[in-house]
Design a protein around this motif. Sequence first.
Motif, PDB file in Angstrom:
ATOM      1  N   SER A   1       0.856  -1.189   0.000  1.00 15.38           N
ATOM      2  CA  SER A   1       0.000   0.000   0.000  1.00 15.38           C
ATOM      3  C   SER A   1       0.888   1.233   0.000  1.00 15.38           C
ATOM      4  CB  SER A   1      -0.911   0.017   1.232  1.00 15.38           C
ATOM      5  OG  SER A   1      -0.148   0.126   2.422  1.00 15.38           O
ATOM      6  N   GLY A   2       0.396   2.313  -0.626  1.00 20.45           N
ATOM      7  CA  GLY A   2       1.174   3.542  -0.724  1.00 20.45           C
ATOM      8  C   GLY A   2       2.014   3.552  -1.983  1.00 20.45           C
ATOM      9  N   SER A   3       2.766   4.632  -2.155  1.00 25.41           N
ATOM     10  CA  SER A   3       3.590   4.771  -3.357  1.00 25.41           C
ATOM     11  C   SER A   3       4.989   5.224  -2.965  1.00 25.41           C
ATOM     12  CB  SER A   3       2.966   5.784  -4.335  1.00 25.41           C
ATOM     13  OG  SER A   3       2.838   7.051  -3.712  1.00 25.41           O
ATOM     14  N   GLY A   4       5.939   4.961  -3.865  1.00 28.16           N
ATOM     15  CA  GLY A   4       7.312   5.390  -3.637  1.00 28.16           C
ATOM     16  C   GLY A   4       7.890   4.809  -2.364  1.00 28.16           C
ATOM     17  N   LEU A   5       8.698   5.604  -1.684  1.00 28.81           N
ATOM     18  CA  LEU A   5       9.345   5.156  -0.454  1.00 28.81           C
ATOM     19  C   LEU A   5       8.326   4.830   0.627  1.00 28.81           C
ATOM     20  CD1 LEU A   5      11.983   4.640   1.057  1.00 28.81           C
ATOM     21  CD2 LEU A   5      12.009   7.072   1.689  1.00 28.81           C
ATOM     22  N   LEU A   6       7.186   5.527   0.606  1.00 27.79           N
ATOM     23  CA  LEU A   6       6.151   5.272   1.603  1.00 27.79           C
ATOM     24  C   LEU A   6       5.673   3.828   1.557  1.00 27.79           C
ATOM     25  CD1 LEU A   6       4.212   6.308   3.790  1.00 27.79           C
ATOM     26  CD2 LEU A   6       2.645   6.995   1.945  1.00 27.79           C
TER      27      LEU A   6
ATOM     28  N   LEU B   1       7.441   1.114   0.971  1.00 31.82           N
ATOM     29  CA  LEU B   1       8.362   0.292   1.754  1.00 31.82           C
ATOM     30  C   LEU B   1       8.220   0.593   3.242  1.00 31.82           C
ATOM     31  CD1 LEU B   1      10.656  -1.747   1.947  1.00 31.82           C
ATOM     32  CD2 LEU B   1      12.261   0.129   1.525  1.00 31.82           C
ATOM     33  N   VAL B   2       8.062   1.868   3.598  1.00 32.36           N
ATOM     34  CA  VAL B   2       7.887   2.233   5.004  1.00 32.36           C
ATOM     35  C   VAL B   2       6.642   1.564   5.574  1.00 32.36           C
ATOM     36  CG1 VAL B   2       7.396   4.138   6.591  1.00 32.36           C
ATOM     37  CG2 VAL B   2       9.140   4.407   4.802  1.00 32.36           C
ATOM     38  N   ASN B   3       5.543   1.585   4.822  1.00 33.03           N
ATOM     39  CA  ASN B   3       4.312   0.931   5.278  1.00 33.03           C
ATOM     40  C   ASN B   3       4.520  -0.566   5.477  1.00 33.03           C
ATOM     41  OD1 ASN B   3       2.822   3.304   5.286  1.00 33.03           O
ATOM     42  ND2 ASN B   3       2.007   3.003   3.225  1.00 33.03           N
ATOM     43  N   THR B   4       5.311  -1.170   4.595  1.00 30.25           N
ATOM     44  CA  THR B   4       5.590  -2.597   4.727  1.00 30.25           C
ATOM     45  C   THR B   4       6.363  -2.875   6.005  1.00 30.25           C
ATOM     46  OG1 THR B   4       5.554  -2.987   2.335  1.00 30.25           O
ATOM     47  CG2 THR B   4       6.816  -4.542   3.677  1.00 30.25           C
ATOM     48  N   LEU B   5       7.422  -2.115   6.256  1.00 31.52           N
ATOM     49  CA  LEU B   5       8.257  -2.370   7.421  1.00 31.52           C
ATOM     50  C   LEU B   5       7.549  -2.039   8.729  1.00 31.52           C
ATOM     51  CD1 LEU B   5      11.708  -1.061   6.108  1.00 31.52           C
ATOM     52  CD2 LEU B   5      10.871  -3.414   6.201  1.00 31.52           C
ATOM     53  N   ARG B   6       6.620  -1.097   8.683  1.00 32.83           N
ATOM     54  CA  ARG B   6       5.879  -0.723   9.899  1.00 32.83           C
ATOM     55  C   ARG B   6       4.759  -1.698  10.220  1.00 32.83           C
ATOM     56  NH1 ARG B   6       3.954   5.345   9.650  1.00 32.83           N
ATOM     57  NH2 ARG B   6       3.215   4.737  11.711  1.00 32.83           N
ATOM     58  N   ASP B   7       4.416  -2.549   9.285  1.00 31.08           N
ATOM     59  CA  ASP B   7       3.338  -3.520   9.490  1.00 31.08           C
ATOM     60  C   ASP B   7       3.691  -4.428  10.666  1.00 31.08           C
ATOM     61  OD1 ASP B   7       1.173  -5.181   9.207  1.00 31.08           O
ATOM     62  OD2 ASP B   7       1.847  -6.102   7.327  1.00 31.08           O
ATOM     63  N   SER B   8       2.748  -4.650  11.556  1.00 31.40           N
ATOM     64  CA  SER B   8       2.990  -5.520  12.716  1.00 31.40           C
ATOM     65  C   SER B   8       2.537  -6.953  12.475  1.00 31.40           C
ATOM     66  CB  SER B   8       2.262  -4.967  13.947  1.00 31.40           C
ATOM     67  OG  SER B   8       0.856  -4.908  13.704  1.00 31.40           O
ATOM     68  N   ASP B   9       1.971  -7.218  11.300  1.00 31.99           N
ATOM     69  CA  ASP B   9       1.414  -8.539  11.005  1.00 31.99           C
ATOM     70  C   ASP B   9       2.379  -9.327  10.121  1.00 31.99           C
ATOM     71  OD1 ASP B   9      -0.400 -10.609  10.930  1.00 31.99           O
ATOM     72  OD2 ASP B   9      -1.496  -9.808   9.216  1.00 31.99           O
TER      73      ASP B   9
ATOM     74  N   VAL C   1       0.096  -5.668  -6.561  1.00 32.15           N
ATOM     75  CA  VAL C   1       1.511  -5.291  -6.553  1.00 32.15           C
ATOM     76  C   VAL C   1       2.064  -5.437  -5.135  1.00 32.15           C
ATOM     77  CG1 VAL C   1       3.147  -3.404  -6.946  1.00 32.15           C
ATOM     78  CG2 VAL C   1       1.203  -3.723  -8.497  1.00 32.15           C
ATOM     79  N   ASP C   2       3.269  -5.992  -5.021  1.00 32.63           N
ATOM     80  CA  ASP C   2       3.833  -6.246  -3.695  1.00 32.63           C
ATOM     81  C   ASP C   2       4.270  -4.955  -2.996  1.00 32.63           C
ATOM     82  OD1 ASP C   2       6.574  -5.561  -4.236  1.00 32.63           O
ATOM     83  OD2 ASP C   2       6.957  -7.552  -5.045  1.00 32.63           O
ATOM     84  N   GLY C   3       4.753  -5.107  -1.766  1.00 37.63           N
ATOM     85  CA  GLY C   3       5.055  -3.947  -0.937  1.00 37.63           C
ATOM     86  C   GLY C   3       6.499  -3.502  -0.942  1.00 37.63           C
ATOM     87  N   VAL C   4       7.331  -4.105  -1.802  1.00 40.46           N
ATOM     88  CA  VAL C   4       8.740  -3.711  -1.817  1.00 40.46           C
ATOM     89  C   VAL C   4       9.210  -3.230  -3.184  1.00 40.46           C
ATOM     90  CG1 VAL C   4       9.394  -5.177   0.135  1.00 40.46           C
ATOM     91  CG2 VAL C   4       9.484  -6.112  -2.191  1.00 40.46           C
ATOM     92  N   THR C   5       8.345  -3.260  -4.180  1.00 38.94           N
ATOM     93  CA  THR C   5       8.754  -2.779  -5.496  1.00 38.94           C
ATOM     94  C   THR C   5       9.076  -1.289  -5.460  1.00 38.94           C
ATOM     95  OG1 THR C   5       8.117  -2.582  -7.831  1.00 38.94           O
ATOM     96  CG2 THR C   5       6.376  -2.313  -6.202  1.00 38.94           C
ATOM     97  N   ALA C   6      10.060  -0.908  -6.263  1.00 39.35           N
ATOM     98  CA  ALA C   6      10.404   0.511  -6.360  1.00 39.35           C
ATOM     99  C   ALA C   6       9.612   1.206  -7.451  1.00 39.35           C
ATOM    100  CB  ALA C   6      11.903   0.666  -6.635  1.00 39.35           C
ATOM    101  N   ASP C   7       8.900   0.451  -8.277  1.00 44.92           N
ATOM    102  CA  ASP C   7       8.174   1.034  -9.404  1.00 44.92           C
ATOM    103  C   ASP C   7       6.857   0.294  -9.571  1.00 44.92           C
ATOM    104  OD1 ASP C   7       7.237   1.914 -11.929  1.00 44.92           O
ATOM    105  OD2 ASP C   7       9.284   2.332 -12.601  1.00 44.92           O
TER     106      ASP C   7
END
Length: 279
Positions: free
Chosen positions: A21-26, A28-36, A228-234
């Motif tokens: 979820s989100g775009s750009g660097l956000l 990846l941040v959303n992915t890493l902040r996920d607690s699940d 689309v996965d949560g770590v793609t840069a594009d």
Amino acid sequence: MKIHAIQTGTVKIKTRQRQGSGSGLLRLVNTLRDSDWTPSLPIYAWVIEHPEGVIVMDTGETARTSQSGYFPAWHPYYRFGVRLDVQPQQEIGPQLDLLGIRPADVRWVVMTHLHTDHAGGLDHFPKSEILVSATEYAAASGLKGRLNGYLNQHWPDWFAPRLVEYTPLPIGAFPQSMALTQAEDVYIVLTPGHTPGHQSVIVQSGASTIFLAGDVSYTEALMQQQVVDGVTADTFVAAQTLQRTRDYVNAVGALYLPSHDPDSVRRLEAQQKRQLVAV
């Protein structure tokens, strides 16, 4: 021709890595902040017994990941985003031995991409020709590669892959491809998104087509749903690849096998049983 799945341990990732979820660097941040966290997911490599020589797709993970200092402590993904469990006997070398295949007898190793869970077992194949896309090799090399999460400091000293030369020969929705075998029944196609130079392998075995997807998606369902996965840069490129993949898989009825889908092996075994019955 026979295809084997080799499971080199398991990995747990954040749920948002599978469905971002989100775009750009956000993103990846959303992915890493996920607690699940996901359940333990398989780490598959694939072995194709081909008349022209054994082909391995990806090398899976290494048991060295359990060693202190293997992962850079400063990198947020390895601190917060992944949990690996790989035992020495689960590495690809010992498992090939169980199939009666010596790693030294593997002719080609095709790397979908160079993330550690796909490239951790490279050291088992010093005598094989290893194929990587030029874009992926450039993205994964040097300091830039380490900042982007590639563990190139652990590549074998001898690692000098053959860079895939694509030709303007379309396969379905994919505009370029490379025939790996002279029989033209194993192809490599570019599938960027999860990483910039990600590639996949298409195997045509009799009346069947198998799409060895790497990390185009984490499950077949997510590919069909175009997630689309949560770590793609594009996200645009990843979405384009997902659309091309779905169009091709559905058009030819291909068996779609991602590397972390717990159901991939069941689908492969079911198809191979059907082929035996047909014979």
